[in-house]
Design a protein around this motif. Structure first.
Motif, PDB file in Angstrom:
ATOM      1  N   GLU A 266      -2.569   0.274  -4.384  1.00 57.75           N
ATOM      2  CA  GLU A 266      -2.809  -0.786  -3.602  1.00 57.75           C
ATOM      3  C   GLU A 266      -2.524  -2.088  -4.420  1.00 57.75           C
ATOM      4  OE1 GLU A 266      -5.932  -2.521   0.041  1.00 57.75           O
ATOM      5  OE2 GLU A 266      -5.948  -0.274  -1.008  1.00 57.75           O
TER       6      GLU A 266
ATOM      7  N   TYR B  90      -1.972  -3.573  -9.484  1.00 54.85           N
ATOM      8  CA  TYR B  90      -2.093  -2.478  -8.525  1.00 54.85           C
ATOM      9  C   TYR B  90      -3.133  -1.541  -8.922  1.00 54.85           C
ATOM     10  CZ  TYR B  90       2.495  -3.726  -6.695  1.00 54.85           C
ATOM     11  OH  TYR B  90       3.741  -4.144  -6.129  1.00 54.85           O
TER      12      TYR B  90
ATOM     13  N   ILE C 232       0.896  -1.251   0.081  1.00 60.89           N
ATOM     14  CA  ILE C 232      -0.061   0.113   0.118  1.00 60.89           C
ATOM     15  C   ILE C 232       0.803   1.116   0.045  1.00 60.89           C
ATOM     16  CG2 ILE C 232      -1.786   1.443   1.144  1.00 60.89           C
ATOM     17  CD1 ILE C 232      -2.818  -1.112   2.553  1.00 60.89           C
TER      18      ILE C 232
ATOM     19  N   SER D  27      -3.615   6.911  -3.402  1.00 61.40           N
ATOM     20  CA  SER D  27      -3.323   5.523  -2.897  1.00 61.40           C
ATOM     21  C   SER D  27      -3.348   4.558  -4.211  1.00 61.40           C
ATOM     22  CB  SER D  27      -4.676   4.951  -2.221  1.00 61.40           C
ATOM     23  OG  SER D  27      -4.258   3.446  -1.875  1.00 61.40           O
TER      24      SER D  27
END
Length: 466
Positions: free
Chosen positions: A66, A73, A44, A64
């Protein structure tokens, strides 16, 4: 144009303001978050861009990247209240990228998430509307506003699985919770005459909790206040409320990803965490997926399996669905197996009234997609004889015998015949109570062991004194 590359969990100090992030991003700003070249499970990377400049717990906005279960991703824009994620741009449709995750508020006012070569994966669609900046309000609402502070786009219009204090949900809107490792998901829906929790599995949809205003009054919208979830009519008059039992003001309502339970949450300064002041379902066995399909939730809140096709090599399998038939639409001869002392928490199944138990079983047998049936003989609060047909064997729980409920599961015909096969009916009835029996044995055995040890120590102490 500003551009910053970040790796890991950092905060961009866009302007120094008492050691916190800025509360706004203006047009022409671009932020990039680097992504590992190789896939790293559990990775993350977050760049915290803005906060609401409040006392803790505070609202913060993050870019973000992740790692997902699909081996890719995701790139998303997120809003946090303390450590709780309360909004995510990729809640319904994730944007997958590689190398880099980019957030840009373009010169013409469109907020975009991009990947390599400026490939756009998500946008607000606000180009040409005079947007001047992106900011986070004290309510947690992420907004795009013009020079007159008029809102052109807001996250409150795109609810996910959390409803914040002051947020309103109109009729026909819903919160949706997506467990990432399952095909099933839950929804909290606002309808004209009630608010409902649903289990969704493929095209199937069953309710498992609901709340109705008294006197059949209609709902126009709901709003989360500091003391509870309030229901309003078309005249903006409050007609009902689900109240919080704590003095502390509520901060959000959440639909659980794993459980499907609905909770109202407040912040506890003592524990430094958010705690539930109300939960729609207080018993584990009332949850729709407390056990896996073909599992029974027992009185001790443990799970036992209904193994219709029991194999020697899956005695210790944790998957109750393993070995059970998935489809009966192939000309397979079938019959109904009745389980005594068992019911289902799932509602809104196909229902027929004033029929016998035999007719109820026949209705399921004649529908190849029907997997189970629940028959109510009319005991209790209703005198109706009701038959419910299910295309999913889930939400099954143990109930007191004599309740007037009979749960029937479809099985291949003749499964109970043969000298080498155990009686499935007897085996199922035993397996429902076997976990409870083991729990009782363990408790009694542990108590006996404790008393024996205590007796031995007492005798030993007497001998030493002597």
């Amino acid at each position: 144009m500003k551009q910053v590359y970040l790796y890991g969990m950092l905060c961009i100090i866009l302007s120094f303001n008492h050691g916190s992030c800025d509360s706004a991003i203006h047009v022409g700003h671009r932020v990039s978050l680097a992504i590992p070249l190789e896939f790293i499970s559990g990775f993350i990377g977050r760049a915290f861009l803005m906060d609401a400049n409040l006392m803790e717990p505070n609202f913060r906005v993050a870019l973000s990247a992740e790692a997902t279960v699909k081996g890719k991703y995701s790139c998303s824009l997120e809003v946090f209240l303390g450590d709780v994620k309360v909004w995510n741009s990729g809640h319904y449709s994730q944007f997958y990228t590689s190398d880099v995750c980019v957030l840009e508020l373009t010169e013409d006012g469109d907020l975009q998430l991009k990947g390599p070569k400026d490939r756009v994966g998500w946008r607000t669609g606000t180009a040409g509307q005079g947007v001047e900046r992106l900011q986070i309000l004290k309510t947690g609402n992420l907004v795009l506003v013009d020079v007159l502070n008029q809102i052109k786009w807001q996250s409150f219009n795109f609810p996910t699985d959390v409803m914040l204090w002051g947020q309103r949900l109109d009729v026909a809107t819903r919160l949706t919770s997506f467990p990432r490792n399952s095909t099933s998901f839950y929804t909290f829906e606002i309808q004209h005459n009630k608010i409902v929790l649903y289990l969704n599995s493929g095209k199937l949809k069953y309710s498992y909790w609901e709340f109705k205003p008294s006197k059949n009054r209609n709902i126009t919208f709901v709003e989360l206040g500091s003391k509870g979830l309030e229901l309003f009519n078309d005249k903006h008059k409050k007609i009902a409320q689900i109240a919080s039992w704590r003095i502390q003001p509520l901060r959000f309502l959440a639909l659980g990803n794993k459980t499907g339970n609905l909770g109202l949450y407040f912040y506890s300064p003592i524990s430094g965490k958010f705690e539930a002041s109300f939960q729609a379902l207080n018993s584990t066995c009332d949850l729709p997926l407390a056990c896996k399909p073909y599992g029974i939730c027992t009185f001790s809140n443990a799970c036992s399996c209904i193994r219709l096709l029991k194999k020697e090599n899956d005695k210790n399998s944790a998957d109750c669905n393993e070995g059970n038939p998935k489809n009966f639409c192939g000309g397979v001869q079938v019959e109904m197996l009745e389980l005594n002392g068992v019911s289902s928490v799932l509602r809104d199944a196909t229902k027929t009234v004033n029929v016998s138990k035999a007719t109820c079983a026949s209705l399921c047998l004649s529908d190849c997609k029907c997997l189970a049936a629940l028959y109510s003989s009319g005991k209790g609060s209703t005198n109706l004889q009701e038959c419910f047909l299910y295309r999913l064997v889930a939400g099954v729980k143990q109930v007191d015998r004599g309740s007037g409920l009979s749960y029937m599961v479809k099985v291949p015909k003749g499964i109970r015949d043969g000298h080498n096969k155990p009686s499935v009916k007897k085996w199922v009835l035993i397996v429902v109570g076997v976990v409870d029996g083991l729990v009782i044995i363990l408790v009694v055995g542990g108590l006996a062991y404790y008393l024996i040890q205590k007796r031995r120590k007492s005798l030993s102490g007497t001998d030493n004194n002597t």
